[in-house]
Design an enzyme around this catalytic site. Sequence first.
Site, short mmCIF file in Angstrom:
data_model
loop_
_atom_site.label_atom_id
_atom_site.label_comp_id
_atom_site.label_asym_id
_atom_site.label_seq_id
_atom_site.Cartn_x
_atom_site.Cartn_y
_atom_site.Cartn_z
N GLY A 62 0.79 -1.23 0.00
CA GLY A 62 0.00 0.00 0.00
C GLY A 62 0.82 1.27 0.00
O GLY A 62 0.34 2.31 -0.43
N ASP A 64 3.86 1.67 -1.59
CA ASP A 64 4.40 1.84 -2.94
C ASP A 64 3.50 1.05 -3.90
O ASP A 64 3.83 -0.05 -4.34
CB ASP A 64 5.85 1.34 -2.98
N ASN A 110 -7.76 4.77 6.23
CA ASN A 110 -7.64 5.09 4.80
C ASN A 110 -8.76 4.43 4.01
O ASN A 110 -9.24 3.35 4.36
CB ASN A 110 -6.26 4.67 4.26
N PHE A 114 -7.48 1.26 -3.84
CA PHE A 114 -6.63 0.69 -4.90
C PHE A 114 -6.34 1.72 -6.00
O PHE A 114 -6.44 1.42 -7.20
CB PHE A 114 -7.26 -0.55 -5.54
N SER A 175 -9.11 -5.98 1.38
CA SER A 175 -9.23 -4.53 1.53
C SER A 175 -10.70 -4.16 1.75
O SER A 175 -11.58 -4.65 1.04
CB SER A 175 -8.72 -3.81 0.28
N ASN A 177 -11.89 -1.30 1.09
CA ASN A 177 -12.17 -0.09 0.30
C ASN A 177 -12.56 -0.36 -1.14
O ASN A 177 -12.66 0.55 -1.95
CB ASN A 177 -10.97 0.86 0.37
N THR A 178 -12.75 -1.63 -1.48
CA THR A 178 -13.31 -1.99 -2.79
C THR A 178 -14.58 -2.77 -2.48
O THR A 178 -14.51 -3.85 -1.87
CB THR A 178 -12.30 -2.85 -3.59
N LYS A 217 -3.83 -12.73 1.60
CA LYS A 217 -3.90 -11.74 2.68
C LYS A 217 -5.34 -11.61 3.17
O LYS A 217 -6.25 -11.35 2.38
CB LYS A 217 -3.38 -10.39 2.19
N ASN A 246 -5.02 -7.42 7.07
CA ASN A 246 -5.26 -6.12 6.46
C ASN A 246 -5.82 -5.16 7.53
O ASN A 246 -5.82 -5.49 8.71
CB ASN A 246 -6.24 -6.29 5.29
N GLY A 297 -0.45 -3.14 13.34
CA GLY A 297 -0.23 -2.49 14.62
C GLY A 297 1.16 -2.60 15.20
O GLY A 297 1.36 -2.34 16.39
C1 LIG Z 1 -2.65 4.14 3.55
C2 LIG Z 1 -2.71 2.65 3.51
C3 LIG Z 1 -2.86 2.01 2.29
C4 LIG Z 1 -2.91 0.60 2.24
N1 LIG Z 1 -3.03 -0.02 1.02
C5 LIG Z 1 -3.02 -1.38 0.96
C6 LIG Z 1 -3.07 -2.05 -0.28
O1 LIG Z 1 -3.10 -1.44 -1.35
N2 LIG Z 1 -3.09 -3.42 -0.27
C7 LIG Z 1 -3.02 -4.15 0.88
O2 LIG Z 1 -3.01 -5.39 0.83
N3 LIG Z 1 -2.96 -3.54 2.08
C8 LIG Z 1 -2.95 -2.18 2.14
N4 LIG Z 1 -2.87 -1.56 3.36
C9 LIG Z 1 -2.84 -2.39 4.59
C10 LIG Z 1 -1.42 -2.61 5.10
O3 LIG Z 1 -0.66 -3.33 4.17
C11 LIG Z 1 -1.47 -3.37 6.44
O4 LIG Z 1 -2.01 -4.66 6.22
C12 LIG Z 1 -2.31 -2.67 7.50
O5 LIG Z 1 -2.16 -1.26 7.42
C13 LIG Z 1 -1.97 -3.12 8.91
O6 LIG Z 1 -0.62 -2.84 9.21
P1 LIG Z 1 -0.13 -1.53 10.02
O7 LIG Z 1 -0.96 -1.43 11.26
O8 LIG Z 1 1.34 -1.77 10.29
O9 LIG Z 1 -0.34 -0.38 9.10
C14 LIG Z 1 -2.83 -0.15 3.44
C15 LIG Z 1 -2.67 0.51 4.66
C16 LIG Z 1 -2.61 1.89 4.71
C17 LIG Z 1 -2.44 2.56 6.06
#
Ligand SMILES: Cc1cc2nc3c(=O)[nH]c(=O)nc-3n(C[C@H](O)[C@H](O)[C@H](O)COP(=O)(O)O)c2cc1C
Length: 351
Positions: A62, A64, A110, A114, A175, A177-178, A217, A246, A297
Amino acid sequence: MYGLARPFLFALDAERAHGLALKAIELAYRSGTNPLLAGRPAPLPTKAFGLTFPNPVGLAAGMDKNGAHIDALLALGFGFVEIGTVTPRAQPGNAKPRMFRLPQHKAVINRLGFNNEGVDALVRNVERARRKEGLLGINIGRNKDTSNERAASDYLYCLERVYPLADYITVNISSPNTAGLRELQEEQALRHLIGALRESQEELGAQHGKRVPMLVKIAPDLSDEDIDAVARVLRDLSVDGVIATNTTVSRISVQDHRLAHETGGLSGAPLMNQATMVLRKLRTRLPDSIPMIGVGGILSGADAVAKMSAGASLVQCYTGLVYRGPELVGECVDAIRRRREHRSGGPVAPA
Ligand SMILES: Cc1cc2nc3c(=O)[nH]c(=O)nc-3n(C[C@H](O)[C@H](O)[C@H](O)COP(=O)(O)O)c2cc1C
């Protein structure tokens, strides 16, 4: 260094700050000054999915989305970087603003949706990357306007395009968000989708003469029955690994915050226990031949160790970087190294 930049970044809109931080990381990498951002931790080789990772701490998907910063991100000390989620066709994502910081909770919400330049653009970026220091995961999804009934063709297309370039591939069905995406985690839909992808993975393996592991995932918002069903399918179909988890749609732990009502996935500190619980439950339901990546987290080395204790072979972080900066990477590697030394009764990797 990050301590100095943070107040400036936090004064900006979260998505804008995110873009600027990525530009700064890229600039530091190109000018050779990235040791100022973070030194590379001593190696801590870790085997999973038939691969050897230079260390067990990765960047979660997410950050990059298009694979435009692979080398710069690896240079921050990650053992692996997961790019994407990428979809077959480019799409803009949801309307802005769509990313929010909740600093009191060390959290982010967020609903990017995608946003990405499509798999062809990602492939071009990956082909240009040098990838000297760590491994590369590529996370694939479906376009917003593809129905779940036709989702398999989107995932199959992405799988085929990225297969020759990836060290591992992640199938993102989690995700929030889709619209409808998470329904692909339901038993029948999951069996259909992952079954088709496993078949294609075998064919692509023969065609390219290399086996690229495929991971799935999953979301943290699964009931015990859901977790049972997911485990049954992933075990039956012998996937190579699982990433848990996720972001969450739950707001229980941030309900007092003025931004808690914002739609999207919550990540960061409030997700830690929930994600670790799902990881632990899945671990007990899956054979050892299916290793897991723990994510959700991680804000400290102790959090990374907690994921390992719950059954993770590797960990990833994202939101922790927003609050702690790149020094979090080395802190996690060192904490996992100490745990390993403690368990084995001596040093485990060259310093
Ligand atoms: C801004 C943002 C964008 C993300 N985009 C994606 C994504 O495109 N695909 C995905 O599998 N997870 C995405 N994630 C989820 C992260 O990969 C991760 O699973 C989730 O944030 C939990 O980890 P964290 O608490 O360390 O952030 C996104 C998370 C954030 C905060």
